[in-house]
Scaffold this motif. Structure first.
Motif, PDB file in Angstrom:
ATOM      1  N   LYS A 173       0.822  -1.218   0.000  1.00 35.57           N
ATOM      2  CA  LYS A 173       0.000   0.000   0.000  1.00 35.57           C
ATOM      3  C   LYS A 173       0.854   1.265   0.000  1.00 35.57           C
ATOM      4  CE  LYS A 173      -3.738  -2.465   0.200  1.00 35.57           C
ATOM      5  NZ  LYS A 173      -4.245  -2.921  -1.074  1.00 35.57           N
ATOM      6  N   LEU A 174       1.936   1.238  -0.756  1.00 30.69           N
ATOM      7  CA  LEU A 174       2.817   2.398  -0.859  1.00 30.69           C
ATOM      8  C   LEU A 174       2.278   3.381  -1.892  1.00 30.69           C
ATOM      9  CD1 LEU A 174       6.302   0.641  -0.976  1.00 30.69           C
ATOM     10  CD2 LEU A 174       5.342   1.945   0.927  1.00 30.69           C
ATOM     11  N   ALA A 175       2.360   4.641  -1.590  1.00 31.72           N
ATOM     12  CA  ALA A 175       2.054   5.683  -2.572  1.00 31.72           C
ATOM     13  C   ALA A 175       3.267   5.804  -3.497  1.00 31.72           C
ATOM     14  CB  ALA A 175       1.768   7.001  -1.862  1.00 31.72           C
ATOM     15  N   VAL A 176       3.103   6.492  -4.601  1.00 29.39           N
ATOM     16  CA  VAL A 176       4.155   6.610  -5.606  1.00 29.39           C
ATOM     17  C   VAL A 176       5.461   7.170  -5.024  1.00 29.39           C
ATOM     18  CG1 VAL A 176       4.818   7.732  -7.775  1.00 29.39           C
ATOM     19  CG2 VAL A 176       2.524   6.788  -7.516  1.00 29.39           C
ATOM     20  N   GLY A 177       5.376   8.252  -4.273  1.00 30.09           N
ATOM     21  CA  GLY A 177       6.580   8.885  -3.726  1.00 30.09           C
ATOM     22  C   GLY A 177       7.395   7.957  -2.837  1.00 30.09           C
ATOM     23  N   PRO A 178       6.781   7.382  -1.820  1.00 26.60           N
ATOM     24  CA  PRO A 178       7.532   6.454  -0.961  1.00 26.60           C
ATOM     25  C   PRO A 178       8.052   5.226  -1.716  1.00 26.60           C
ATOM     26  CG  PRO A 178       5.570   7.196   0.166  1.00 26.60           C
ATOM     27  CD  PRO A 178       5.486   7.715  -1.256  1.00 26.60           C
ATOM     28  N   TYR A 179       7.286   4.756  -2.689  1.00 28.63           N
ATOM     29  CA  TYR A 179       7.715   3.619  -3.512  1.00 28.63           C
ATOM     30  C   TYR A 179       9.018   3.974  -4.220  1.00 28.63           C
ATOM     31  CZ  TYR A 179       7.142   0.206  -7.446  1.00 28.63           C
ATOM     32  OH  TYR A 179       7.294  -0.772  -8.393  1.00 28.63           O
ATOM     33  N   ASP A 180       9.047   5.111  -4.881  1.00 26.75           N
ATOM     34  CA  ASP A 180      10.266   5.540  -5.573  1.00 26.75           C
ATOM     35  C   ASP A 180      11.413   5.766  -4.590  1.00 26.75           C
ATOM     36  OD1 ASP A 180       9.168   5.423  -8.106  1.00 26.75           O
ATOM     37  OD2 ASP A 180       8.692   7.558  -8.196  1.00 26.75           O
TER      38      ASP A 180
ATOM     39  N   LEU B  24      -5.294  -0.191  -7.582  1.00 25.61           N
ATOM     40  CA  LEU B  24      -4.258  -0.413  -6.565  1.00 25.61           C
ATOM     41  C   LEU B  24      -3.612   0.898  -6.122  1.00 25.61           C
ATOM     42  CD1 LEU B  24      -2.473  -3.649  -7.833  1.00 25.61           C
ATOM     43  CD2 LEU B  24      -4.170  -3.428  -6.007  1.00 25.61           C
ATOM     44  N   GLN B  25      -3.336   1.778  -7.084  1.00 28.67           N
ATOM     45  CA  GLN B  25      -2.733   3.060  -6.730  1.00 28.67           C
ATOM     46  C   GLN B  25      -3.693   3.902  -5.900  1.00 28.67           C
ATOM     47  OE1 GLN B  25      -1.428   4.470 -10.570  1.00 28.67           O
ATOM     48  NE2 GLN B  25       0.619   3.653 -10.268  1.00 28.67           N
ATOM     49  N   ALA B  26      -4.974   3.890  -6.239  1.00 30.29           N
ATOM     50  CA  ALA B  26      -5.957   4.653  -5.468  1.00 30.29           C
ATOM     51  C   ALA B  26      -6.059   4.105  -4.052  1.00 30.29           C
ATOM     52  CB  ALA B  26      -7.319   4.616  -6.158  1.00 30.29           C
ATOM     53  N   GLU B  27      -6.060   2.791  -3.917  1.00 29.90           N
ATOM     54  CA  GLU B  27      -6.129   2.180  -2.593  1.00 29.90           C
ATOM     55  C   GLU B  27      -4.875   2.494  -1.782  1.00 29.90           C
ATOM     56  OE1 GLU B  27      -6.769  -1.975  -3.308  1.00 29.90           O
ATOM     57  OE2 GLU B  27      -8.853  -1.667  -3.950  1.00 29.90           O
ATOM     58  N   ALA B  28      -3.737   2.526  -2.434  1.00 33.22           N
ATOM     59  CA  ALA B  28      -2.483   2.817  -1.741  1.00 33.22           C
ATOM     60  C   ALA B  28      -2.440   4.274  -1.289  1.00 33.22           C
ATOM     61  CB  ALA B  28      -1.286   2.502  -2.634  1.00 33.22           C
ATOM     62  N   GLU B  29      -3.056   5.154  -2.044  1.00 32.18           N
ATOM     63  CA  GLU B  29      -3.045   6.583  -1.731  1.00 32.18           C
ATOM     64  C   GLU B  29      -4.099   6.957  -0.697  1.00 32.18           C
ATOM     65  OE1 GLU B  29      -1.110   9.044  -3.195  1.00 32.18           O
ATOM     66  OE2 GLU B  29      -0.055   7.760  -4.595  1.00 32.18           O
ATOM     67  N   THR B  30      -5.092   6.100  -0.488  1.00 32.06           N
ATOM     68  CA  THR B  30      -6.195   6.404   0.413  1.00 32.06           C
ATOM     69  C   THR B  30      -6.026   5.636   1.720  1.00 32.06           C
ATOM     70  OG1 THR B  30      -7.648   6.627  -1.501  1.00 32.06           O
ATOM     71  CG2 THR B  30      -8.706   6.395   0.646  1.00 32.06           C
ATOM     72  N   PRO B  31      -5.850   6.333   2.832  1.00 31.70           N
ATOM     73  CA  PRO B  31      -5.719   5.636   4.111  1.00 31.70           C
ATOM     74  C   PRO B  31      -6.992   4.853   4.435  1.00 31.70           C
ATOM     75  CG  PRO B  31      -5.240   7.989   4.354  1.00 31.70           C
ATOM     76  CD  PRO B  31      -5.782   7.774   2.972  1.00 31.70           C
ATOM     77  N   THR B  32      -6.825   3.688   5.038  1.00 30.25           N
ATOM     78  CA  THR B  32      -7.984   2.920   5.466  1.00 30.25           C
ATOM     79  C   THR B  32      -8.580   3.599   6.690  1.00 30.25           C
ATOM     80  OG1 THR B  32      -6.556   1.493   6.756  1.00 30.25           O
ATOM     81  CG2 THR B  32      -7.154   0.717   4.566  1.00 30.25           C
ATOM     82  N   PRO B  33      -9.866   3.441   6.928  1.00 29.46           N
ATOM     83  CA  PRO B  33     -10.502   4.088   8.076  1.00 29.46           C
ATOM     84  C   PRO B  33      -9.744   3.749   9.368  1.00 29.46           C
ATOM     85  CG  PRO B  33     -12.151   3.074   6.670  1.00 29.46           C
ATOM     86  CD  PRO B  33     -10.811   2.660   6.147  1.00 29.46           C
ATOM     87  N   GLY B  34      -9.516   4.797  10.159  1.00 28.29           N
ATOM     88  CA  GLY B  34      -8.818   4.600  11.414  1.00 28.29           C
ATOM     89  C   GLY B  34      -7.308   4.742  11.301  1.00 28.29           C
ATOM     90  N   GLU B  35      -6.774   4.857  10.077  1.00 32.47           N
ATOM     91  CA  GLU B  35      -5.347   5.026   9.880  1.00 32.47           C
ATOM     92  C   GLU B  35      -5.048   6.437   9.409  1.00 32.47           C
ATOM     93  OE1 GLU B  35      -3.479   2.358   7.182  1.00 32.47           O
ATOM     94  OE2 GLU B  35      -4.072   0.576   8.260  1.00 32.47           O
ATOM     95  N   THR B  36      -3.913   6.912   9.754  1.00 32.78           N
ATOM     96  CA  THR B  36      -3.454   8.216   9.277  1.00 32.78           C
ATOM     97  C   THR B  36      -2.128   8.016   8.579  1.00 32.78           C
ATOM     98  OG1 THR B  36      -4.518   9.285  11.137  1.00 32.78           O
ATOM     99  CG2 THR B  36      -2.879  10.566   9.929  1.00 32.78           C
TER     100      THR B  36
END
Length: 157
Positions: free
Chosen positions: A77-84, A142-154
């Motif tokens: 669940k990495l966003a693009v920036g952290p992945y790179d 997958l990218q949208a899910e990785a960019e969107t925090p799950t409920p309860g997470e920040t």
């Protein structure tokens, strides 16, 4: 993500001439195992693309790059920036170290073999246009899910 039969075929019919192959099922990878394998897959991609004698086919390149994306976006669940930052920058930095090509080049085949063992293929899918559509939809999800925090997470920077 079981049954990830992502697609590809006629490279010229897909965007940017990319060839699509059946991707492996990497849903069994998580945590440290997913991070370690992602590091190996990304390094195999960078080495095979930059080190003489370790070149791979377009199909194998798609298998590596798309599998890395499955691990990064789907499993970790990495966003693009952290992945790179966490995977591609260190892999490219490794190229500056003496002996990286000689040490890491022979490992490219082992990584490809593992991806095939996990259900991936080194062969182009027969219907590249459909494969592109399926791949694009999967990557967007997958990218949208990785960019969107799950409920309860920040997520933090």
């Amino acid at each position: 993500m079981v049954g990830l039969v992502l697609a590809a075929g006629m490279g010229q019919t897909a965007a940017d001439g990319k060839i699509y192959v059946q991707l492996p099922d990497l849903s069994g990878y998580s945590g440290t195992e997913a991070k370690t394998f992602l590091k190996e897959v990304v390094l195999a991609n960078v080495v095979s693309s930059n080190c003489a004698g370790y070149e791979i086919t377009d199909e194998e390149w798609s298998l590596l790059t798309d599998s890395a994306d499955l691990l990064a976006y789907g499993q970790l669940k990495l966003a693009v920036g952290p992945y790179d930052d966490q995977y591609y920058k260190p892999a490219f930095a490794a190229l500056d170290a003496p002996g990286t090509c000689e040490a890491e080049g022979p490992k490219v085949e082992a990584v490809l073999n593992q991806l095939v063992k996990d259900g991936g293929s080194r062969e182009a899918l027969p219907d590249q246009a459909t494969a592109y559509e399926e791949w694009r939809a999967l990557m967007d999800r997958l990218q949208a899910e990785a960019e969107t925090p799950t409920p309860g997470e920040t997520k933090t920077k």
